[in-house]
Design a protein around this motif. Structure first.
Motif, PDB file in Angstrom:
ATOM      1  N   UNK A 132      27.249 -24.969   7.013  1.00 35.38           N
ATOM      2  CA  UNK A 132      27.172 -25.774   5.789  1.00 35.38           C
ATOM      3  C   UNK A 132      26.470 -25.042   4.653  1.00 35.38           C
ATOM      4  N   UNK A 133      25.471 -24.225   4.975  1.00 38.28           N
ATOM      5  CA  UNK A 133      24.715 -23.515   3.946  1.00 38.28           C
ATOM      6  C   UNK A 133      25.616 -22.578   3.146  1.00 38.28           C
ATOM      7  N   UNK A 134      26.431 -21.803   3.833  1.00 37.01           N
ATOM      8  CA  UNK A 134      27.322 -20.873   3.130  1.00 37.01           C
ATOM      9  C   UNK A 134      28.391 -21.635   2.342  1.00 37.01           C
ATOM     10  N   UNK A 135      28.863 -22.741   2.885  1.00 36.33           N
ATOM     11  CA  UNK A 135      29.859 -23.565   2.208  1.00 36.33           C
ATOM     12  C   UNK A 135      29.313 -24.115   0.891  1.00 36.33           C
ATOM     13  N   UNK A 136      28.170 -24.774   0.947  1.00 35.15           N
ATOM     14  CA  UNK A 136      27.607 -25.386  -0.268  1.00 35.15           C
ATOM     15  C   UNK A 136      27.177 -24.324  -1.271  1.00 35.15           C
ATOM     16  N   UNK A 137      26.645 -23.210  -0.804  1.00 34.20           N
ATOM     17  CA  UNK A 137      26.231 -22.128  -1.710  1.00 34.20           C
ATOM     18  C   UNK A 137      27.424 -21.565  -2.471  1.00 34.20           C
ATOM     19  N   UNK A 138      28.552 -21.420  -1.783  1.00 28.62           N
ATOM     20  CA  UNK A 138      29.758 -20.888  -2.426  1.00 28.62           C
ATOM     21  C   UNK A 138      30.261 -21.828  -3.514  1.00 28.62           C
ATOM     22  N   UNK A 139      30.260 -23.126  -3.239  1.00 29.72           N
ATOM     23  CA  UNK A 139      30.711 -24.095  -4.242  1.00 29.72           C
ATOM     24  C   UNK A 139      29.744 -24.184  -5.417  1.00 29.72           C
ATOM     25  N   UNK A 140      28.453 -24.135  -5.139  1.00 29.53           N
ATOM     26  CA  UNK A 140      27.463 -24.183  -6.225  1.00 29.53           C
ATOM     27  C   UNK A 140      27.621 -22.985  -7.152  1.00 29.53           C
ATOM     28  N   UNK A 141      27.858 -21.834  -6.566  1.00 32.28           N
ATOM     29  CA  UNK A 141      28.047 -20.623  -7.365  1.00 32.28           C
ATOM     30  C   UNK A 141      29.261 -20.754  -8.279  1.00 32.28           C
ATOM     31  N   UNK A 142      30.354 -21.284  -7.750  1.00 32.17           N
ATOM     32  CA  UNK A 142      31.572 -21.461  -8.544  1.00 32.17           C
ATOM     33  C   UNK A 142      31.379 -22.487  -9.649  1.00 32.17           C
ATOM     34  N   UNK A 143      30.755 -23.602  -9.325  1.00 32.59           N
ATOM     35  CA  UNK A 143      30.536 -24.658 -10.313  1.00 32.59           C
ATOM     36  C   UNK A 143      29.615 -24.184 -11.428  1.00 32.59           C
ATOM     37  N   UNK A 144      28.540 -23.504 -11.070  1.00 32.30           N
ATOM     38  CA  UNK A 144      27.617 -23.000 -12.086  1.00 32.30           C
ATOM     39  C   UNK A 144      28.263 -21.940 -12.961  1.00 32.30           C
ATOM     40  N   UNK A 145      29.103 -21.128 -12.357  1.00 31.70           N
ATOM     41  CA  UNK A 145      29.818 -20.097 -13.123  1.00 31.70           C
ATOM     42  C   UNK A 145      30.760 -20.740 -14.138  1.00 31.70           C
ATOM     43  N   UNK A 146      31.538 -21.725 -13.696  1.00 34.24           N
ATOM     44  CA  UNK A 146      32.532 -22.341 -14.568  1.00 34.24           C
ATOM     45  C   UNK A 146      31.911 -23.248 -15.628  1.00 34.24           C
ATOM     46  N   UNK A 147      30.744 -23.776 -15.355  1.00 33.43           N
ATOM     47  CA  UNK A 147      30.117 -24.693 -16.306  1.00 33.43           C
ATOM     48  C   UNK A 147      28.983 -24.033 -17.088  1.00 33.43           C
TER      49      UNK A 147
END
Length: 408
Positions: free
Chosen positions: A383-398
């Motif tokens: 779960x840690x790698x999953x959530x970290x990957x999504x957070x990185x993408x969301x922060x990048x796009x926003x």
């Protein structure tokens, strides 16, 4: 001095500085919890793992009439649109489009989960950054109506792919073999599904919740999934008849009633009866029951036959509790076995190959500890790698939004 400057900029430009405002994520898909599928469970993991960091809203369809229109759950909000009518595996809903137009205005990021008939239209209705989660290709199978529906979803998906800033796939292996993604590979990012049961690996067993008894001295081979064509259940039943071993019993779990597009249960009932006590039909399980199911089985089998199956999250869930896995040698689906080194692969749609793989992995079970399997799967799928990957993408796009909030 810095504070005075911030106030001056705010008053002069008509903006209010909002450094603490949570970024708003709008997740969009046709079916969501309590409907259970690989697509809905992946999206559920996105919502639950990000709810503490972002303001998360899930827009989905009201697939059961008694579900609430709006529901707060686990720190996020679910908004359900009323369908006009159902069409093959999907539905038509004007309310869905209206709600999307309203909700996307408030969002910083829109996360579209494909396959979805409306994906292309939705992508055209927003100027917000689109993070597309491409969960699977649409296999051109079935009758005329199904093929027409698939063609429409494919066409819509191409539009969404063009409009998306980033595209998440469940594995690079699957993406590499997807015709639809070849023109957009520079936008593709691999994010393995979350392992939602990882924290339950070391919890005490509770066999009392199991819907059937474990028979001493017998090996248990389990299946978990909706009773639909792409899962290859007909192939599995043929393989079971070939195994024909009184010391091996097969537990089949999963929904065979509330299935979008229809279950294949009617086609399988005669064959199931012919297998007698060799097969135990369990129906849909709760999460607590599913955990004990995984603890009880020796081998999980996932005999999927087409590209509707892109990963097979049940594989890593079963391995979390030490079960070995047999699955088909298809792109994406083979990822868990190949990455962990535990389990076996069979040719898709081949009952003889599946039977041999089941026998081989049952032999492997004799010398392979459950603890070793658990360690291997948790090292790669967590779960840690999953959530970290999504957070990185969301922060990048926003990154260019959400810093200044306009005050009318």
């Amino acid at each position: 001095m810095v504070c005075v400057l911030q106030v001056f900029v705010s008053l002069s430009l008509g903006f209010a500085l909002s450094p603490s405002r949570k970024k708003k994520l709008l997740i969009v898909l046709n079916y969501y919890y309590p409907y259970v599928s690989g697509v809905s469970e992946y999206a559920r993991s996105v919502a639950e793992s990000l709810a503490n960091t972002y303001d998360v809203t899930v827009l989905t369809g009201k697939h059961l009439p008694d579900l609430p229109d709006v529901e707060s759950r686990d720190g996020y909000t679910i908004v359900r649109a009323k369908p006009l009518f159902f069409f093959d595996k999907g539905y038509i809903s004007i309310n869905f489009l209206r709600l999307f137009r309203k909700l996307q205005k408030e969002a910083d990021i829109v996360n579209l989960h494909y396959p979805m008939l409306e994906s292309g239209v939705l992508a055209s209705l927003t100027k917000k950054p689109i993070l597309m989660t491409y969960q699977c290709d649409m296999a051109l199978v079935g009758g005329v109506v199904s093929r027409l529906a698939v063609s429409l979803v494919r066409w819509s998906g191409r539009r969404a792919i063009e409009r998306s800033a980033r595209i998440v796939t469940l594995s690079s292996d699957y993406a590499a073999h997807s015709d639809a993604l070849q023109s957009a590979m520079e936008k593709v990012v691999q994010v393995y599904p979350a392992n939602r049961f990882e924290n339950a690996a070391n919890t005490p067993a509770n066999t009392a919740v199991l819907p059937c008894e474990v028979q001493e001295g017998k090996r248990i081979v389990g299946f978990v999934g909706r009773f639909v064509k792409e899962k290859g259940i007909d192939v599995l039943l043929e393989a079971i008849s070939r195994v024909n071993d009184e010391n091996v019993v097969f537990w089949l779990a999963g929904d065979y009633e509330g299935v979008a597009g229809g279950s294949v249960m009617d086609e399988l009932s005669a064959r199931l009866k012919s297998l007698g006590n060799q097969v135990v039909l369990l129906g849909r399980l709760t999460d607590d029951q599913l955990i004990e199911f995984y603890r009880a089985i020796d081998v999980l089998v996932l005999p999927s036959v087409n590209r509707f199956e892109a990963f097979g999250m049940v594989q890593m869930e079963a391995m979390t509790f030490g079960s070995l896995v047999v699955t088909t040698n298809m792109s994406g689906v083979r990822e868990v076995v190949n990455r962990t080194g535990f389990g076996g692969l069979a040719a898709p749609g081949d009952s003889v190959s599946l039977e041999k793989a089941i026998r081989s992995v049952l032999e492997m079970r004799e010398t392979c500890s459950r603890e070793k399997v658990t360690r291997a799967v948790l090292e790669t799928f967590n779960l840690q790698e999953f959530s970290s990957a999504y957070k990185k993408l969301i922060d990048e796009l926003s990154s260019a939004t959400g810093v200044l909030e306009y005050r009318a």
